[in-house]
Enzyme design. Structure first.
Site, short mmCIF file in Angstrom:
data_model
loop_
_atom_site.label_atom_id
_atom_site.label_comp_id
_atom_site.label_asym_id
_atom_site.label_seq_id
_atom_site.Cartn_x
_atom_site.Cartn_y
_atom_site.Cartn_z
N HIS A 95 -9.07 4.88 -2.45
CA HIS A 95 -8.53 4.96 -1.12
C HIS A 95 -9.24 5.82 0.03
O HIS A 95 -10.25 6.22 -0.54
CB HIS A 95 -7.15 5.59 -0.91
CG HIS A 95 -5.97 4.75 -1.88
ND1 HIS A 95 -4.92 4.22 -0.91
CD2 HIS A 95 -5.89 4.02 -2.96
CE1 HIS A 95 -3.96 3.40 -1.83
NE2 HIS A 95 -4.63 3.36 -2.89
N ASP A 143 0.85 -1.15 0.19
CA ASP A 143 0.04 0.01 0.24
C ASP A 143 1.00 1.22 -0.06
O ASP A 143 1.89 1.36 1.00
CB ASP A 143 -0.89 0.04 1.29
CG ASP A 143 -2.06 0.94 1.31
OD1 ASP A 143 -2.37 1.55 0.40
OD2 ASP A 143 -2.37 1.42 2.47
N HIS A 144 0.45 2.12 -0.86
CA HIS A 144 1.26 3.50 -0.93
C HIS A 144 2.76 3.18 -1.11
O HIS A 144 3.57 3.84 -0.31
CB HIS A 144 0.93 4.34 0.03
CG HIS A 144 -0.36 4.87 0.14
ND1 HIS A 144 -0.92 5.87 -0.69
CD2 HIS A 144 -1.45 4.47 0.79
CE1 HIS A 144 -2.09 6.07 -0.38
NE2 HIS A 144 -2.49 5.21 0.35
N ASP A 171 3.00 5.01 -5.53
CA ASP A 171 2.35 6.29 -5.44
C ASP A 171 3.15 7.47 -5.52
O ASP A 171 3.83 7.88 -4.68
CB ASP A 171 1.75 6.32 -3.82
CG ASP A 171 0.88 7.55 -3.45
OD1 ASP A 171 0.75 8.27 -4.53
OD2 ASP A 171 0.18 7.66 -2.22
P1 13P Z 1 -8.87 4.86 5.40
O1 13P Z 1 -7.96 5.75 6.51
O2 13P Z 1 -10.01 5.69 5.14
O3 13P Z 1 -9.12 3.56 6.15
O4 13P Z 1 -8.21 4.59 4.34
C1 13P Z 1 -7.26 3.55 4.08
C2 13P Z 1 -6.20 3.59 2.82
O5 13P Z 1 -6.92 4.31 1.95
C3 13P Z 1 -5.11 2.88 2.78
O6 13P Z 1 -4.44 2.84 1.64
O1 G3H Z 2 -3.24 5.11 3.75
C1 G3H Z 2 -2.56 4.57 4.80
C2 G3H Z 2 -2.98 3.59 5.48
O2 G3H Z 2 -4.06 3.58 6.36
C3 G3H Z 2 -1.90 2.91 6.20
O3 G3H Z 2 -1.61 3.51 7.30
O4 G3H Z 2 0.97 4.31 7.09
O5 G3H Z 2 -0.14 4.40 9.00
O6 G3H Z 2 0.23 2.22 8.08
P1 G3H Z 2 -0.17 3.70 8.00
ZN ZN Z 3 -4.55 5.00 1.08
#
Ligand code: 13P
Ligand code: G3H
Ligand code: ZN
Length: 322
Positions: free
Chosen positions: A224, A83-84, A105
């Protein structure tokens, strides 16, 4: 079955008018809560790991936890997704380290630079049988220690998406239509209040989503920042020593609608954090003498499972699609 990519999942989700839940994982109880719900509801799932999760729990621990879930739930397809991903090196490390999907990202970079970085990740990923999510447009909120103010966020420009997708070769695209990361998605000034005094956020920009979908027929779109910030958990936190005033999320009916359109992946993290924190706060308040982590993590895991079940059945529409 072994870990899969999201290719098949997204094709079925697009054609079937539902979305796959992408839930962030940071420890064993979260992995178990999510995957037990998915197994019982026969739902495909994306388990995603952020840079912060890798720093907290360590890449190997998270991969092994996900592999354990796959072994326990052989009948459902599971994707392990970064993720990201902030740069090529992080994406490469995850591709080399067993992930089946990565997000690069580079949405905060200028358009041409975003294309260049994304294309480099796509080339490496595709050579290794891994799929890539990219992002165009900027969400407000906090992600991986980067805070984007509402003023600096921007909706995706639909006129850019065809060039971006054809030049990068990405497999899915995250767009900005008004969702936002975290539990404080909107300021009180951006919202109205309903008759119960609850903040109602501005509606998502379905016009932007529709224009993007028209330009990219059949192409999977990702949202997201799609937690709905359940008010029962905000209340539970506030009644047991927490302080989360005016936390507000994306209304679930709007996510349901997005899932019937071209949105094939919906990211949910904050809602699970709220369920876990609320449950543990309540437990400590009611049992000040208890100190065994298993005793307070057990109800937290159970509530994560029930929340995920609700998302699969009532929001994403992916129950029974495994
Ligand atoms: P939320 O903070 O709305 O749960 O979004 C999570 C997210 O986009 C993780 O990449
Ligand atoms: O978009 C971000 C996710 O909620 C992950 O959050 O970077 O705190 O692990 P984090
Ligand atoms: Zn996100």
């Amino acid at each position: 079955m072994p870990l899969v990519t999201s290719t098949e999942m997204f094709k079925k989700a697009y054609d079937g008018g539902y979305a796959i839940g992408a839930f962030n994982v940071n420890n064993m109880e979260i992995v178990q809560g999510i995957t037990e719900a998915c197994r019982e509801e026969h739902a495909p799932v994306i388990l995603q790991v952020s840079k912060g999760a890798r720093a907290y729990a360590n890449h190997t621990y998270l991969v092994k936890l996900v592999e354990a879930a796959v072994a326990e739930c052989p009948e459902i397809p599971v994707v392990l997704h970064l993720d990201h991903g902030p740069d090529f090196e992080t994406c490469k490390s995850c591709i080399d380290g067993g992930f089946t999907s990565v997000m690069i990202d580079a949405s905060s970079k200028p358009f041409a630079e975003n294309i260049e970085i994304t294309r480099k990740v796509v080339e490496y990923a595709h050579d290794h049988g891994v799929v890539v999510e990219a992002e165009l447009g900027t969400l407000a909120g906090v992600e991986d220690e980067v805070k984007v103010s509402a003023e600096d966020s921007s909706y995706t420009h639909p006129e850019e998406v065809e060039e971006f997708v054809s030049k990068t070769g990405c497999d899915s695209l995250a767009i900005a239509i008004g969702t936002s990361h975290g539990a404080y998605k909107f300021t009180a000034a951006q919202c109205t209040r309903n008759e119960k005094g609850i903040l109602v956020p501005p509606p998502l920009r379905f016009d932007v989503l529709e224009e993007v979908s028209k330009r990219l027929p059949g192409f999977p779109i990702v949202l997201h920042g799609s937690s709905s910030v359940p008010q029962n958990y905000v209340k539970m936190i506030n009644e047991h020593g927490g302080k989360m005033p005016d936390a507000v999320g994306i209304p679930e009916e709007q996510l349901r609608k997005a899932a019937t359109l071209s949105v094939c992946k919906i990211n949910i993290d904050s809602d699970l954090r709220l369920a876990m924190t609320g449950t543990i706060r309540q437990f400590f308040d009611e049992h000040p003498d208890k100190f065994d982590p298993r005793e307070y993590l057990k109800p937290a895991r159970a509530n994560i499972k029930e929340l995920v079940r609700h998302k699969l059945v009532d929001v994403l529409g992916c129950a029974g699609k495994a």
